[in-house]
Design an enzyme around this catalytic site. Structure first.
Site, PDB file in Angstrom:
ATOM      1  CB  ALA A  89       1.408  -1.750 -15.691  1.00  0.00           C
ATOM      2  CE  LYS A  90      -5.273  -2.137 -20.395  1.00  0.00           C
ATOM      3  NZ  LYS A  90      -5.077  -3.350 -21.198  1.00  0.00           N
ATOM      4  N   GLY A  91      -2.781   1.673 -18.158  1.00  0.00           N
ATOM      5  CA  GLY A  91      -2.935   3.120 -18.109  1.00  0.00           C
ATOM      6  C   GLY A  91      -4.272   3.494 -18.713  1.00  0.00           C
TER       7      GLY A  91
END
Ligand code: NAD
Length: 422
Positions: A113-115
């Site tokens: 994931a990444k934000g």
């Protein structure tokens, strides 16, 4: 809110198209089921949040925030949160995909994931950053969870950002230190997390030097970026005997072919807030740093800094991808023809997520490891993954990046099949 992937363009791939390209190429070598490949071309979930923040001067600014969960076949989603003016959806998507493969390569029980939030944290007050972080966390908290998605710091964020995220999440869900990693030690963070990514980079450089049969003392390194990853890489590499000949940050760079005293540079940086102006070194630009005379070039700041334009002028014989995605596919091809070895981001900067994994397990067990144990376990895992990668390169005659994708994709593909995703 689900957002469609950007349409492909043939001549200049976007960051996510570059990662998808490497995955598809690897799938061809592995003869992977096309349904698995189709699943991995897009993300499981892409979340967009509108983040209104009342600024200190009374005006309202509306920021754009994202959280992309790419694939969770191997475990809860894991990945950092980036605050940067260029942190758009496609960049965040590419970074989420890289996390899937990085966690698999390191055999960590996580998905990717990444934000990101499009903002310039260097131009915001502490109060504005706190409000922005809390607003973002409140928006994404329904897709987070200690067994669901666990954020961490990345460019433009740090332990303080994680403390605010943990607190905002806790308001609704109760005290949950394991919801983020890279927290301050006082709030359940792990010893050694701040230096982990740099330690992983330095350890891999030492391992590669060993395979080359060279002593770190004979190796001159140039490092772009003097933030978390770049500065720790310099400190730990210098301890191992490497000579740091050039360093830069967003304001510019410095070079000294005889070597830079990293301890003195740290002192200077502590006062000046930049490497620029450090006495005993000459001023260079960031562009010159990438082309400087050195043995190992370590981009440790932004993505896509080595392109078809400057790759022919790179002097280094080894490019160490401490940053995420610093080499474009076109530059990669040029390096291959010039026999410049590229050690890929999915392994080089995996020390951070590895100690994040240690932090998460410590939080679940409510138990703390001493620093020595964290560093020993990290070095053992980095050396193990490096040895596995080198063996695969030898066996298959591929590049290091291709071998890294092959190992990772085999693992992700098996988990997807076992869980019945396709
Ligand atoms: P950071 O914010 O601590 O430091 C970034 C550095 O890059 C700073 O020195 C900044 O001055 C410099 N920089 C910013 N813009 C620049 C520009 N235009 N030209 C030259 N230099 C510029 O970030 P970080 O955490 O050290 O992350 C650096 C890279 O490493 C990113 O690609 C990130 O995704 C990757 N990474 C970080 C971690 C981690 O644990 N922090 C883990 C894995 C990968």
């Amino acid at each position: 809110m689900v957002i469609q992937a950007a349409p492909p363009t043939a001549d200049k791939p976007s960051p996510s198209e570059s990662v998808i390209g490497a995955m598809v190429e690897s799938a061809g070598r592995l003869k992977l089921d096309h349904e698995v490949v189709d699943l991995l071309r897009t993300a499981w979930r892409e979340f967009h949040a509108q983040l209104p923040v009342r600024m200190d001067n009374g005006s309202l600014r509306i920021f754009e925030g994202y959280r992309v969960q790419h694939n969770g076949a191997r475990g809860p989603y894991k990945g950092g949160v980036r605050y940067h003016p260029q942190a758009d959806l496609d960049e965040v998507r590419a970074l989420a995909m890289l996390m899937t493969y990085k966690c698999a390569l390191m055999d960590l029980p996580f998905g990717g994931a990444k934000g990101g939030i499009m903002c310039d944290p260097t131009r915001m007050s502490e109060n504005e950053l706190k409000v922005l972080t809390r607003t973002y966390t409140e928006h994404i908290s329904m897709i987070l969870g200690i067994n669901r998605d666990i954020p961490a710091p990345d460019m433009g964020t740090n332990a303080q950002t994680m403390a605010w995220m943990m607190d905002a999440y806790g308001k609704r869900n109760g005290y949950t230190p394991g919801i983020v990693t890279g927290k301050p030690v006082e709030l359940g963070g792990s010893y050694g997390r701040d230096q982990a990514t740099g330690r992983g980079v330095a350890t891999c450089m030492r391992e590669y030097a060993r395979t080359e049969g060279t002593n770190p003392r004979e190796i001159r390194i140039a490092v772009q970026g003097y933030g978390n990853v770049g500065s720790w890489t310099c400190r730990l590499a210098a301890e191992m005997g490497f000579t740091v000949v050039a360093v830069s940050d967003i304001r510019g760079g410095i070079a000294n072919p005889k070597g830079i005293d990293v301890a003195a540079l740290d002192k200077w940086f502590g006062n000046a807030g930049s490497v620029v102006g450090f006495p005993g070194a000459s001023a260079i630009t960031n562009e010159q740093l990438l082309e400087t005379d050195c043995d190992y070039l370590v981009p440790a700041a932004l993505g896509e800094v080595l392109t078809a334009d400057n790759a022919p002028r790179v002097h280094a014989r080894v490019v160490v991808e401490a940053a995420n995605h610093p080499v474009t596919p076109a530059a990669d091809a040029i390096f291959a023809t010039r026999q410049v070895v590229v050690l890929p981001d999915v392994l080089m900067n995996a020390g951070g997520v590895t100690v994040s994994y240690f932090e998460w397990t410590q939080n679940i067990q409510q138990f703390r490891w001493p620093l020595e144990q964290v560093n020993e376990e990290l070095e053992a895992r980095m050396k193990g993954a490096f040895a596995e990668l080198s063996t695969r390169v030898q066996k298959d005659g591929t590049s290091h990046r291709q071998a890294a994708f092959d190992i990772a994709l085999e693992r992700v593909g098996k988990a997807i099949k076992l869980r019945g995703f396709v």
